[in-house]
Design a protein around this motif. Structure first.
Motif, PDB file in Angstrom:
ATOM      1  N   LEU A  60       0.801  -1.225   0.000  1.00 19.70           N
ATOM      2  CA  LEU A  60       0.000   0.000   0.000  1.00 19.70           C
ATOM      3  C   LEU A  60       0.837   1.281   0.000  1.00 19.70           C
ATOM      4  N   PRO A  61       1.881   1.398   0.820  1.00 21.36           N
ATOM      5  CA  PRO A  61       2.683   2.640   0.764  1.00 21.36           C
ATOM      6  C   PRO A  61       3.296   2.876  -0.606  1.00 21.36           C
ATOM      7  N   ARG A  62       3.778   1.802  -1.285  1.00 17.11           N
ATOM      8  CA  ARG A  62       4.372   1.973  -2.613  1.00 17.11           C
ATOM      9  C   ARG A  62       3.316   2.353  -3.639  1.00 17.11           C
ATOM     10  N   LEU A  63       2.112   1.764  -3.506  1.00 12.39           N
ATOM     11  CA  LEU A  63       1.028   2.134  -4.405  1.00 12.39           C
ATOM     12  C   LEU A  63       0.634   3.591  -4.197  1.00 12.39           C
ATOM     13  N   ARG A  64       0.680   4.035  -2.951  1.00 12.45           N
ATOM     14  CA  ARG A  64       0.353   5.436  -2.656  1.00 12.45           C
ATOM     15  C   ARG A  64       1.376   6.362  -3.300  1.00 12.45           C
ATOM     16  N   VAL A  65       2.648   5.997  -3.229  1.00 10.77           N
ATOM     17  CA  VAL A  65       3.692   6.805  -3.855  1.00 10.77           C
ATOM     18  C   VAL A  65       3.462   6.886  -5.364  1.00 10.77           C
ATOM     19  N   ASN A  66       3.172   5.743  -5.983  1.00  8.11           N
ATOM     20  CA  ASN A  66       2.933   5.729  -7.430  1.00  8.11           C
ATOM     21  C   ASN A  66       1.719   6.572  -7.804  1.00  8.11           C
ATOM     22  N   PHE A  67       0.673   6.512  -6.984  1.00  9.95           N
ATOM     23  CA  PHE A  67      -0.542   7.281  -7.273  1.00  9.95           C
ATOM     24  C   PHE A  67      -0.257   8.780  -7.212  1.00  9.95           C
ATOM     25  N   VAL A  68       0.451   9.220  -6.176  1.00 11.87           N
ATOM     26  CA  VAL A  68       0.759  10.645  -6.041  1.00 11.87           C
ATOM     27  C   VAL A  68       1.652  11.101  -7.194  1.00 11.87           C
ATOM     28  N   THR A  69       2.631  10.287  -7.558  1.00 12.09           N
ATOM     29  CA  THR A  69       3.510  10.632  -8.684  1.00 12.09           C
ATOM     30  C   THR A  69       2.719  10.789  -9.971  1.00 12.09           C
ATOM     31  N   ALA A  70       1.857   9.799 -10.272  1.00 15.06           N
ATOM     32  CA  ALA A  70       1.045   9.859 -11.485  1.00 15.06           C
ATOM     33  C   ALA A  70       0.112  11.068 -11.472  1.00 15.06           C
TER      34      ALA A  70
END
Length: 399
Positions: free
Chosen positions: A13-23
């Protein structure tokens, strides 16, 4: 099939959150740049998606579609200066997926490799830093302005995947697999060749400690595999153009022909690092009308800041006596200064994410030491990512 434990999903989840914010930042920047920013030096006509295939992305796409061309002594840019791995993968995917536009396939390839690189970077950071600092370093990596190139036909994500895989296998003491990833990386970009040399030389030094002919032979073999991509590219140029170093000679129209003394003089004088014209940037920030393009000022400023940060990271690793990272940082920064910075000034420094891996580690450490400073630095980096995306979509040269 083994079903992952719930904790595995929680770890994701933390890595998915990082990817979402980046995108989110990238696409918001692209939207604003396309619809609200003034047109830049080289805007791409057509729909919003077309604006993402610009600058070097056009060269990589051209190689994938038509192959390499080389004209000795040509005064204009040639695609032979771009290394082949990304375009080769793109061409193969184009044959597998013929119903999709090659440019769109390239965007998905860049995005997929970029997302993978974020996950790999977090795993790499956890092996070098405590958990809070590793998480912070991952945010610095994912919100770097260079993360925009995960949305265009650039090999940035691919290069970082290969660099991180090499580092991870090196940490796990698997030298043959490390050399394999380095060999692929040496076919993806010129500075990746120096990254391969830096990491291979560490492997060779570790084997030299064994003081045996067998270890020396093993080091030579590892060096061959670590540079196999470059060797294959050179052989291709010899067979095709009878010019094994065509990719070097083709750079003359970009970098010019400078003697070693001229290059050294430029580095010592920090020219044109301190000679860039930042007036359009200050005028634009003050709300004044400027006839010049402020994007180029931002471009030089960003690269100067990143280069200074890399030098600071180098000093930090020397101070902490982390010699392996100090050596890697020294080789990468030195190669950048000699082959590119001495001729063109601070260009593309930040875009080469693997060049900045020590800097991201330092950012994570800074967060752990001084959280407020970390928040400020990360906010500035996120703002730069937004601006990079907007400038690129509006046809301005990348930072």
């Amino acid at each position: 099939m083994k079903i992952p434990k719930l904790s595995t999903y929680r770890d994701l989840l933390p890595r998915l959150r990082v990817n979402f914010v980046t995108a989110l930042l990238i696409w918001f920047g692209v939207f604003c740049g396309y619809y609200f920013f003034s047109r830049g030096l080289d805007p791409v006509p057509g729909p919003l998606a077309a604006s993402l295939v610009n600058w070097d992305a056009k060269w990589y796409l051209d190689i994938a579609q038509h192959g390499y061309q080389y004209v000795p002594g040509s005064p204009v840019g040639q695609n032979i200066v771009f290394f082949p791995l990304y375009s080769l993968i793109l061409a193969l995917l184009g044959k597998i997926l013929p119903f999709f536009a090659l440019a769109n396939i390239g965007i998905w390839l860049a995005a997929g490799s970029g997302v993978l690189s974020i996950f790999l970077f977090h795993r790499f950071a956890r092996e070098n830093l405590a958990e809070p600092a590793a998480n912070a370093a991952t945010w610095f990596y994912a919100l770097s302005p260079a993360a925009f190139f995960f949305a265009s036909d650039y090999p940035t994500g691919l290069m970082n995947v290969l660099a991180l895989l090499a580092l991870l296998t090196w940490h796990r003491e698997r030298p043959a697999l490390t050399a394999f990833w380095l060999g692929l990386g040496s076919a993806s970009g010129p500075l990746m060749v120096f990254f391969a040399f830096a990491l291979w030389s560490i492997l060779a030094w570790q084997r030299w400690q064994e003081r045996s002919w067998r270890s020396l032979g093993g080091s030579v073999l590892l060096g061959f595999f670590a540079s196999s991509g470059l060797i294959a590219f050179i052989v291709y140029q010899y067979v095709t153009f009878s010019a094994p170093l065509a990719f070097i000679h083709g750079h003359a129209s970009y970098l010019g022909e400078l003697s070693p003394l001229q290059k050294l003089t430029n580095i010592v004088h920090l020219y044109p690092f301190s000679g860039a014209d930042y007036t359009p940037l200050w005028q634009a920030l003050a709300g004044e009308v400027t006839a010049l393009n402020p994007a180029r000022s931002v471009y030089f400023l960003m690269n100067v800041v990143v280069l200074a940060g890399n030098l600071l990271a180098l000093l930090y690793f020397v101070w902490r006596r982390v010699w392996a990272w100090a050596w890697i940082a020294l080789v990468l920064v030195g190669a950048y200064l000699w082959f590119q910075g001495a001729s063109q000034g601070p260009v593309s420094t930040y875009r080469l994410l693997y060049l900045n891996l020590p800097l991201f580690l330092l950012g994570g450490q800074l967060w752990q030491w001084r959280p407020r400073w970390g928040y400020v630095a990360l906010t500035l980096s996120a703002a730069a990512l937004f601006l990079q995306s907007a400038f690129f979509a509006s046809g301005h040269w990348a930072f």
